[in-house]
Design an enzyme around this catalytic site. Sequence first.
Site, mmCIF file in Angstrom:
data_model
loop_
_atom_site.group_PDB
_atom_site.id
_atom_site.type_symbol
_atom_site.label_atom_id
_atom_site.label_comp_id
_atom_site.label_asym_id
_atom_site.label_seq_id
_atom_site.Cartn_x
_atom_site.Cartn_y
_atom_site.Cartn_z
ATOM 1 N N SER A 23 0.755 -1.199 0.051
ATOM 2 C CA SER A 23 0.037 -0.072 -0.136
ATOM 3 C C SER A 23 0.999 1.253 0.029
ATOM 4 O O SER A 23 2.061 1.135 0.561
ATOM 5 C CB SER A 23 -0.823 -0.112 1.185
ATOM 6 O OG SER A 23 -2.118 0.827 1.338
ATOM 7 N N CYS A 26 3.311 6.895 2.950
ATOM 8 C CA CYS A 26 4.079 8.211 2.736
ATOM 9 C C CYS A 26 5.377 8.186 3.718
ATOM 10 O O CYS A 26 5.354 7.615 4.696
ATOM 11 C CB CYS A 26 3.236 9.431 3.293
ATOM 12 S SG CYS A 26 2.229 10.344 2.302
ATOM 13 N N ALA A 58 2.104 8.599 -1.656
ATOM 14 C CA ALA A 58 1.300 9.770 -2.249
ATOM 15 C C ALA A 58 2.281 10.708 -2.896
ATOM 16 O O ALA A 58 3.308 11.175 -1.832
ATOM 17 C CB ALA A 58 0.498 10.470 -1.286
ATOM 18 N N TYR A 185 -8.032 14.295 0.744
ATOM 19 C CA TYR A 185 -7.241 15.069 -0.391
ATOM 20 C C TYR A 185 -8.080 15.570 -1.258
ATOM 21 O O TYR A 185 -9.304 15.454 -1.484
ATOM 22 C CB TYR A 185 -5.929 14.434 -0.719
ATOM 23 C CG TYR A 185 -5.167 13.912 0.522
ATOM 24 C CD1 TYR A 185 -4.533 14.897 1.305
ATOM 25 C CD2 TYR A 185 -5.024 12.645 0.822
ATOM 26 C CE1 TYR A 185 -3.879 14.490 2.405
ATOM 27 C CE2 TYR A 185 -3.918 12.264 1.925
ATOM 28 C CZ TYR A 185 -3.582 13.149 2.819
ATOM 29 O OH TYR A 185 -2.933 12.899 3.937
ATOM 30 N N ARG A 233 -7.390 5.169 -5.742
ATOM 31 C CA ARG A 233 -7.845 4.827 -4.344
ATOM 32 C C ARG A 233 -8.971 5.897 -4.051
ATOM 33 O O ARG A 233 -8.800 7.230 -4.108
ATOM 34 C CB ARG A 233 -6.796 5.296 -3.399
ATOM 35 C CG ARG A 233 -6.963 4.934 -2.037
ATOM 36 C CD ARG A 233 -5.696 4.797 -1.004
ATOM 37 N NE ARG A 233 -5.037 3.429 -1.180
ATOM 38 C CZ ARG A 233 -4.540 3.090 -0.044
ATOM 39 N NH1 ARG A 233 -4.512 3.429 1.005
ATOM 40 N NH2 ARG A 233 -4.142 1.629 -0.088
ATOM 41 N N ARG A 326 0.953 -1.392 7.179
ATOM 42 C CA ARG A 326 1.715 -1.353 8.491
ATOM 43 C C ARG A 326 2.117 -2.732 8.836
ATOM 44 O O ARG A 326 3.470 -2.920 9.222
ATOM 45 C CB ARG A 326 0.810 -0.830 9.771
ATOM 46 C CG ARG A 326 0.606 0.635 9.863
ATOM 47 C CD ARG A 326 -0.642 1.056 10.589
ATOM 48 N NE ARG A 326 -1.984 0.492 10.242
ATOM 49 C CZ ARG A 326 -2.932 0.585 10.544
ATOM 50 N NH1 ARG A 326 -3.040 1.193 11.794
ATOM 51 N NH2 ARG A 326 -4.016 0.076 10.358
#
Length: 377
Positions: A23, A26, A58, A185, A233, A326
């Site tokens: 995934s 950042c 991103a 965003y 996304r 994660r």
Amino acid sequence: MSSALFSPTAVGLTQLPNRIVVSPICQYSADDGCANDWHLMHLMQLGISGAGLIVLEATAIERHARITHGCLGLYSDANEAALARVMVAGRRVASQETRWGIQINHAGRKASAQRPWEGRVALSGSEDPWQTEGRSALRAGDGWHTPTEMTLDAMARVREGFVAAARRAQRLGFDVVEIHAAHGYLIHQFLSPVANQRKDDYDGSLENRMRFPLEVAKAVREAISRSVSLGLRITGSDWIAEGISVAEAVVVASALKALGADYVCVSSGGIANVRIPVGPGYQVPFAAEVKTRTGIHTCAVGMIVEPEQAESIISDGRSDTVALARALLDNPRWVWHAAEKLGAEGSIKYPPQYERSKRSLWPGAQLARPDAMPTAP
Ligand SMILES: Cc1cc2nc3c(=O)[nH]c(=O)nc-3n(C[C@H](O)[C@H](O)[C@H](O)COP(=O)(O)O)c2cc1C
């Protein structure tokens, strides 16, 4: 035993050796958008992870589209050259079958923020802040900058910014370009009634709210080769009554499919300050609904942690791929270990340099006896 998670698939014309996606994550560590040695380490490490697709973080389409001063960018030749260096190295160590994607983004009203470890709120006057722009002049919350309302000229500039960044990504050899249309965003700000409150052709009905996001996706689709897959996304839920629901996500995904998008990754949240009922696989039902109702290639994300959990999401047909953030940051060998657990070792090769770390070649019973310790090479 055959594993659905380790079976090949395709997004558009891009073949993936398995269903595991890194995934976008950042790193907030770039220098004016330029990747550096941190990214070199990060992407070389993920390069050998065995994931089928690695989607870079991103990446801002303009300098002021960055979330923070540390965000990666693709808005200058210097950015492109810096990323080229990192990508050459990442590809050199990765399996030939690994595919690489990049997420392109405009942070909108959530730009000009501190890095997470600096506080994660709007930059103060002494931290070189900049004027943010958004769909409406509505702050993301207390303590955030008030954005200026984007004019039609500003929207055209941003659309061309997405196109230019996508072209740079294609030049860099990325297999996949992913437009960030979630997490509050800019593109999400157009889509969601929470942040879109103006009276014009881009506000009100879903048809109006998705007009600009579709214009951007269409322009990017037309600007890059068919061989570069296009994904978005999207948000499966704003987790607030007046926000986007999964029913609207289905309409958005369907419209994206019609204009040539190859996949959607279904995430949620980030637009309103609400409590989200986070738990294992909490966003998977959104991906499943979008997949069933539209047939577009769907990627599920969010607290997918255990190999068996990931396996069942794919084998039950709830999603085509799974993205992990994660769990892979915590354990970049997750894919190797999942392959061992799911009996799919044949499909993932440890790099020979690391072969002797494989647990099955490292029996604990033998190690317990000092005379059976592996001999030094
Ligand atoms: C440090 C960090 C950075 C992230 N950066 C991005 C990003 O650049 N783009 C994005 O769409 N999501 C980003 N996310 C969200 C993840 O991609 C993912 O959707 C989320 O963490 C849930 O997945 P997980 O439970 O596997 O971590 C980030 C998450 C973390 C923890």
